[in-house]
Design a protein around this motif. Structure first.
Motif, PDB file in Angstrom:
ATOM      1  N   ILE A 207       0.757  -1.225  -0.234  1.00 55.59           N
ATOM      2  CA  ILE A 207      -0.107  -0.136   0.095  1.00 55.59           C
ATOM      3  C   ILE A 207       0.985   1.282  -0.058  1.00 55.59           C
ATOM      4  O   ILE A 207       1.582   1.385   0.917  1.00 55.59           O
ATOM      5  CB  ILE A 207      -1.044   0.056   1.401  1.00 55.59           C
ATOM      6  CG1 ILE A 207      -1.804  -1.271   1.121  1.00 55.59           C
ATOM      7  CG2 ILE A 207      -1.900   1.206   1.178  1.00 55.59           C
ATOM      8  CD1 ILE A 207      -2.618  -1.318   2.498  1.00 55.59           C
TER       9      ILE A 207
ATOM     10  N   THR B 169       1.944   4.799   0.556  1.00 56.67           N
ATOM     11  CA  THR B 169       1.613   6.123   0.978  1.00 56.67           C
ATOM     12  C   THR B 169       2.956   6.746   1.367  1.00 56.67           C
ATOM     13  O   THR B 169       4.232   6.136   1.305  1.00 56.67           O
ATOM     14  CB  THR B 169       0.936   5.917   2.045  1.00 56.67           C
ATOM     15  OG1 THR B 169       1.670   5.057   3.198  1.00 56.67           O
ATOM     16  CG2 THR B 169      -0.422   5.046   1.885  1.00 56.67           C
TER      17      THR B 169
ATOM     18  N   GLN C 271      -5.546   6.438   6.242  1.00 60.65           N
ATOM     19  CA  GLN C 271      -6.849   6.879   5.675  1.00 60.65           C
ATOM     20  C   GLN C 271      -6.952   5.967   4.538  1.00 60.65           C
ATOM     21  O   GLN C 271      -8.445   5.664   4.292  1.00 60.65           O
ATOM     22  CB  GLN C 271      -6.299   8.190   4.958  1.00 60.65           C
ATOM     23  CG  GLN C 271      -6.304   9.378   5.965  1.00 60.65           C
ATOM     24  CD  GLN C 271      -7.542   9.520   6.695  1.00 60.65           C
ATOM     25  OE1 GLN C 271      -8.640   9.518   6.278  1.00 60.65           O
ATOM     26  NE2 GLN C 271      -7.609   9.613   8.083  1.00 60.65           N
ATOM     27  N   LYS C 272      -6.096   5.243   4.032  1.00 61.30           N
ATOM     28  CA  LYS C 272      -6.524   4.338   2.896  1.00 61.30           C
ATOM     29  C   LYS C 272      -7.177   3.005   3.365  1.00 61.30           C
ATOM     30  O   LYS C 272      -8.112   2.657   2.975  1.00 61.30           O
ATOM     31  CB  LYS C 272      -5.269   3.772   2.313  1.00 61.30           C
ATOM     32  CG  LYS C 272      -4.838   5.019   0.991  1.00 61.30           C
ATOM     33  CD  LYS C 272      -3.474   4.289   0.209  1.00 61.30           C
ATOM     34  CE  LYS C 272      -3.261   5.488  -0.823  1.00 61.30           C
ATOM     35  NZ  LYS C 272      -2.403   4.731  -1.825  1.00 61.30           N
TER      36      LYS C 272
ATOM     37  N   SER D 291     -10.588   3.999   4.515  1.00 58.60           N
ATOM     38  CA  SER D 291     -11.672   4.070   3.237  1.00 58.60           C
ATOM     39  C   SER D 291     -11.988   2.976   2.662  1.00 58.60           C
ATOM     40  O   SER D 291     -12.744   3.068   1.585  1.00 58.60           O
ATOM     41  CB  SER D 291     -11.058   5.492   2.518  1.00 58.60           C
ATOM     42  OG  SER D 291      -9.991   4.992   1.853  1.00 58.60           O
ATOM     43  N   GLY D 292     -10.873   1.952   3.064  1.00 58.78           N
ATOM     44  CA  GLY D 292     -11.179   0.723   2.179  1.00 58.78           C
ATOM     45  C   GLY D 292     -10.456   0.791   0.681  1.00 58.78           C
ATOM     46  O   GLY D 292     -10.503  -0.303  -0.057  1.00 58.78           O
ATOM     47  N   LYS D 293      -9.669   1.714   0.651  1.00 56.10           N
ATOM     48  CA  LYS D 293      -8.944   1.980  -0.786  1.00 56.10           C
ATOM     49  C   LYS D 293      -7.564   1.476  -0.734  1.00 56.10           C
ATOM     50  O   LYS D 293      -6.501   2.240  -0.365  1.00 56.10           O
ATOM     51  CB  LYS D 293      -9.060   3.406  -1.277  1.00 56.10           C
ATOM     52  CG  LYS D 293     -10.449   3.827  -1.144  1.00 56.10           C
ATOM     53  CD  LYS D 293     -10.397   5.463  -1.801  1.00 56.10           C
ATOM     54  CE  LYS D 293     -11.775   5.905  -1.829  1.00 56.10           C
ATOM     55  NZ  LYS D 293     -12.047   7.200  -2.152  1.00 56.10           N
ATOM     56  N   TYR D 294      -7.440   0.082  -1.140  1.00 51.69           N
ATOM     57  CA  TYR D 294      -6.179  -0.377  -1.204  1.00 51.69           C
ATOM     58  C   TYR D 294      -6.255  -1.489  -2.222  1.00 51.69           C
ATOM     59  O   TYR D 294      -7.364  -2.071  -2.424  1.00 51.69           O
ATOM     60  CB  TYR D 294      -5.620  -0.828   0.206  1.00 51.69           C
ATOM     61  CG  TYR D 294      -6.548  -1.567   0.868  1.00 51.69           C
ATOM     62  CD1 TYR D 294      -6.687  -2.965   0.771  1.00 51.69           C
ATOM     63  CD2 TYR D 294      -7.388  -1.237   1.920  1.00 51.69           C
ATOM     64  CE1 TYR D 294      -7.739  -3.731   1.421  1.00 51.69           C
ATOM     65  CE2 TYR D 294      -8.428  -1.777   2.616  1.00 51.69           C
ATOM     66  CZ  TYR D 294      -8.333  -3.199   2.313  1.00 51.69           C
ATOM     67  OH  TYR D 294      -9.329  -3.777   3.178  1.00 51.69           O
ATOM     68  N   PRO D 295      -5.106  -2.116  -2.691  1.00 51.86           N
ATOM     69  CA  PRO D 295      -4.906  -2.835  -3.994  1.00 51.86           C
ATOM     70  C   PRO D 295      -5.808  -4.327  -3.311  1.00 51.86           C
ATOM     71  O   PRO D 295      -5.481  -4.609  -2.259  1.00 51.86           O
ATOM     72  CB  PRO D 295      -3.728  -3.076  -4.383  1.00 51.86           C
ATOM     73  CG  PRO D 295      -2.880  -1.789  -3.579  1.00 51.86           C
ATOM     74  CD  PRO D 295      -3.703  -1.561  -2.660  1.00 51.86           C
ATOM     75  N   ASP D 296      -6.120  -5.132  -4.381  1.00 48.41           N
ATOM     76  CA  ASP D 296      -6.621  -6.462  -4.055  1.00 48.41           C
ATOM     77  C   ASP D 296      -5.181  -7.184  -3.659  1.00 48.41           C
ATOM     78  O   ASP D 296      -4.190  -6.958  -4.083  1.00 48.41           O
ATOM     79  CB  ASP D 296      -7.229  -7.033  -5.100  1.00 48.41           C
ATOM     80  CG  ASP D 296      -8.779  -6.365  -5.311  1.00 48.41           C
ATOM     81  OD1 ASP D 296      -9.331  -5.849  -4.230  1.00 48.41           O
ATOM     82  OD2 ASP D 296      -9.162  -6.338  -6.508  1.00 48.41           O
TER      83      ASP D 296
ATOM     84  N   LYS E  64     -12.052  -2.050   7.972  1.00 51.68           N
ATOM     85  CA  LYS E  64     -12.077  -0.567   8.425  1.00 51.68           C
ATOM     86  C   LYS E  64     -12.540  -0.434   9.771  1.00 51.68           C
ATOM     87  O   LYS E  64     -12.210   0.760  10.495  1.00 51.68           O
ATOM     88  CB  LYS E  64     -13.429   0.055   7.322  1.00 51.68           C
ATOM     89  CG  LYS E  64     -13.000   0.179   5.838  1.00 51.68           C
ATOM     90  CD  LYS E  64     -13.823   1.141   5.219  1.00 51.68           C
ATOM     91  CE  LYS E  64     -15.251   0.259   4.660  1.00 51.68           C
ATOM     92  NZ  LYS E  64     -15.804   1.361   3.752  1.00 51.68           N
TER      93      LYS E  64
END
Length: 80
Positions: free
Chosen positions: A3, A5, A13-14, A17-22, A41
């Motif tokens: 991830i 950052t 924050q990622k 927000s649940g925004k990270y790669p599979d 989350k």
């Protein structure tokens, strides 16, 4: 599944927000499930270190890599 950052705050924050790669497909379903649980989350739904260490894939790897005394030395601070 890195991830990317620039700070711990951005990483948090990622995750929140649940925004990270599979998880890449070459990882097992067990590892995928563990990572998904760890990146939940809701921090109250994430496994604690004792729960992570009890995941079969983690526990079995520890058993293969550490002898009994090293295991006790490394994990005496946890409840297994």
């Amino acid at each position: 599944m890195a991830i990317s950052t620039r700070s711990a705050n951005q990483l948090a924050q990622k995750i929140l927000s649940g925004k990270y790669p599979d998880v890449p497909s070459h990882f097992s379903g067990t590892i995928n499930n563990l990572l998904q649980a760890m990146l939940n989350k809701d921090p109250n739904k994430r496994p604690n270190i004792n729960q992570v260490l009890k995941y079969p894939v983690i526990y079995e790897r520890i058993q293969k890599l550490l002898n009994e005394q090293d295991f006790k030395d490394e994990f005496s601070h946890t409840i297994l």
